[in-house]
Design a protein around this motif. Structure first.
Motif, short mmCIF file in Angstrom:
data_model
loop_
_atom_site.label_atom_id
_atom_site.label_comp_id
_atom_site.label_asym_id
_atom_site.label_seq_id
_atom_site.Cartn_x
_atom_site.Cartn_y
_atom_site.Cartn_z
N MET A 176 0.84 -1.19 0.00
CA MET A 176 0.00 0.00 0.00
C MET A 176 0.88 1.25 0.00
O MET A 176 1.81 1.37 0.77
N LYS A 177 0.60 2.18 -0.92
CA LYS A 177 1.38 3.39 -1.02
C LYS A 177 1.02 4.36 0.11
O LYS A 177 -0.14 4.51 0.47
N THR A 178 2.04 5.00 0.68
CA THR A 178 1.80 5.99 1.71
C THR A 178 1.41 7.31 1.05
O THR A 178 2.19 7.88 0.29
N LEU A 179 0.22 7.77 1.33
CA LEU A 179 -0.27 9.02 0.77
C LEU A 179 -0.08 10.15 1.78
O LEU A 179 -0.44 10.00 2.95
N LEU A 180 0.45 11.26 1.32
CA LEU A 180 0.50 12.46 2.15
C LEU A 180 -0.88 13.10 2.17
O LEU A 180 -1.49 13.29 1.12
N ALA A 211 -5.56 4.85 -1.95
CA ALA A 211 -4.33 4.44 -1.27
C ALA A 211 -3.91 3.02 -1.62
O ALA A 211 -2.72 2.71 -1.67
N THR A 212 -4.88 2.17 -1.87
CA THR A 212 -4.57 0.76 -2.16
C THR A 212 -4.56 0.45 -3.65
O THR A 212 -4.45 -0.72 -4.05
N GLN A 245 -10.05 12.69 10.41
CA GLN A 245 -9.58 11.81 11.47
C GLN A 245 -9.82 10.35 11.11
O GLN A 245 -8.97 9.49 11.34
N GLN A 246 -10.97 10.07 10.50
CA GLN A 246 -11.28 8.70 10.10
C GLN A 246 -10.37 8.25 8.96
O GLN A 246 -9.94 7.09 8.92
N LEU A 303 -6.15 4.80 7.00
CA LEU A 303 -4.91 4.61 6.23
C LEU A 303 -3.85 3.96 7.10
O LEU A 303 -3.11 3.06 6.65
N GLN A 304 -3.75 4.40 8.34
CA GLN A 304 -2.75 3.80 9.24
C GLN A 304 -3.09 2.34 9.53
O GLN A 304 -2.20 1.49 9.58
N SER A 305 -4.38 2.04 9.69
CA SER A 305 -4.79 0.67 9.94
C SER A 305 -4.50 -0.21 8.74
O SER A 305 -4.00 -1.34 8.88
#
Length: 250
Positions: free
Chosen positions: A1-5, A204-205, A238-239, A244-246
């Motif tokens: 999964m790519k990390t999105l800013l 993101a995925t 916040q969600q 994304l972190q999960s």
């Protein structure tokens, strides 16, 4: 999964008029695109927003626009290439001066509103914007809309030695080519937290999005724009951050 800013448009208050929830949103994002006074913001708002970004370790981006305070920069204007370059340099320079006074710096450029949408549909205007950024500082990446085909923008940027950050939107719908559906059209904006978070996770995925004509759109994005101008939008941010972190296992 790519990390999105996660990036958010900020500093859009003006004088006595307050807009946005900058203090509440800033801790949850990676990049703050700060209005430079042409569509919103003023020197004091810019200073306060830069200070807030510095406090939370958030990257600062210039968010220049057409000179359209009354229309919030959402109305197209007929500007010559020279005028576009001048208005970009003026706004980037103004924000960078305020940043320097606080030990910070502008780290990217993201045009706002009609200027952003116009340049994504007009190759000549896009060329002008990229040329203007290159003249100011080729080290500043330019944020562009991620579309079905980004090759033309990439070629122009390579010609001028400017880096690009491709942006997707969690709360907006797309047409088949990857342009944002205009705000005034029905269905242009996702109205529920569930839909916004779901689209953020798809981007993101690397999953395709459904467009207005029913076709599927694959977007390769570096940054995700989230809007935080009301309590409901703050909850969505916040969600999105938590989702994304999960998904990334963090």
């Amino acid at each position: 999964m790519k990390t999105l800013l996660l990036n958010c448009d900020m500093g859009e208050s003006f004088g006595a008029w307050q807009m946005g929830l900058d203090e509440e949103v800033m801790p949850h994002i990676d990049c703050a695109s700060i209005a430079c006074g042409f569509h919103a913001g003023d020197p004091s708002v810019m200073r306060r927003t830069v200070s807030l970004a510095v406090k939370h370790g958030v990257r600062i981006g210039a968010h220049p626009a057409y000179p359209d305070l009354a229309g919030f920069g959402r109305r197209s204007m007929s500007c010559s290439p020279r005028e576009v370059e001048d208005l970009l340099h003026y706004q980037i320079g103004a924000l960078n001066g305020i940043c320097r006074a606080q030990g910070a710096t502008v780290s990217y450029v993201k045009p706002h509103g009609a200027l952003y949408n116009d340049m994504m549909r007009d190759p000549e205007l896009l060329h002008t914007v990229i040329r203007a950024v290159a003249a100011y500082s080729p080290d500043l990446p330019l944020v562009l809309l991620a579309r079905r085909d980004n090759s033309e923008a990439e070629a122009i940027a390579t010609q001028h030695g400017v880096g690009l950050l491709f942006e997707a939107f969690a709360d907006r719908t797309y047409d088949a080519q990857g342009h944002l559906v205009p705000r005034e059209r029905p269905g242009a904006i996702h109205l529920t937290h569930e839909a916004v978070v779901a689209q953020a996770l798809k981007i993101a995925t690397g999953q395709p999005l459904s467009t207005t004509d029913g076709s599927m759109l694959q977007l390769q994005a570096d940054t995700l724009c989230v809007h935080g101008d009301n309590p409901a939008a703050l909850a969505a941010i916040q969600q999105i951050r938590a989702a994304l972190q999960s998904a990334a296992g963090r």
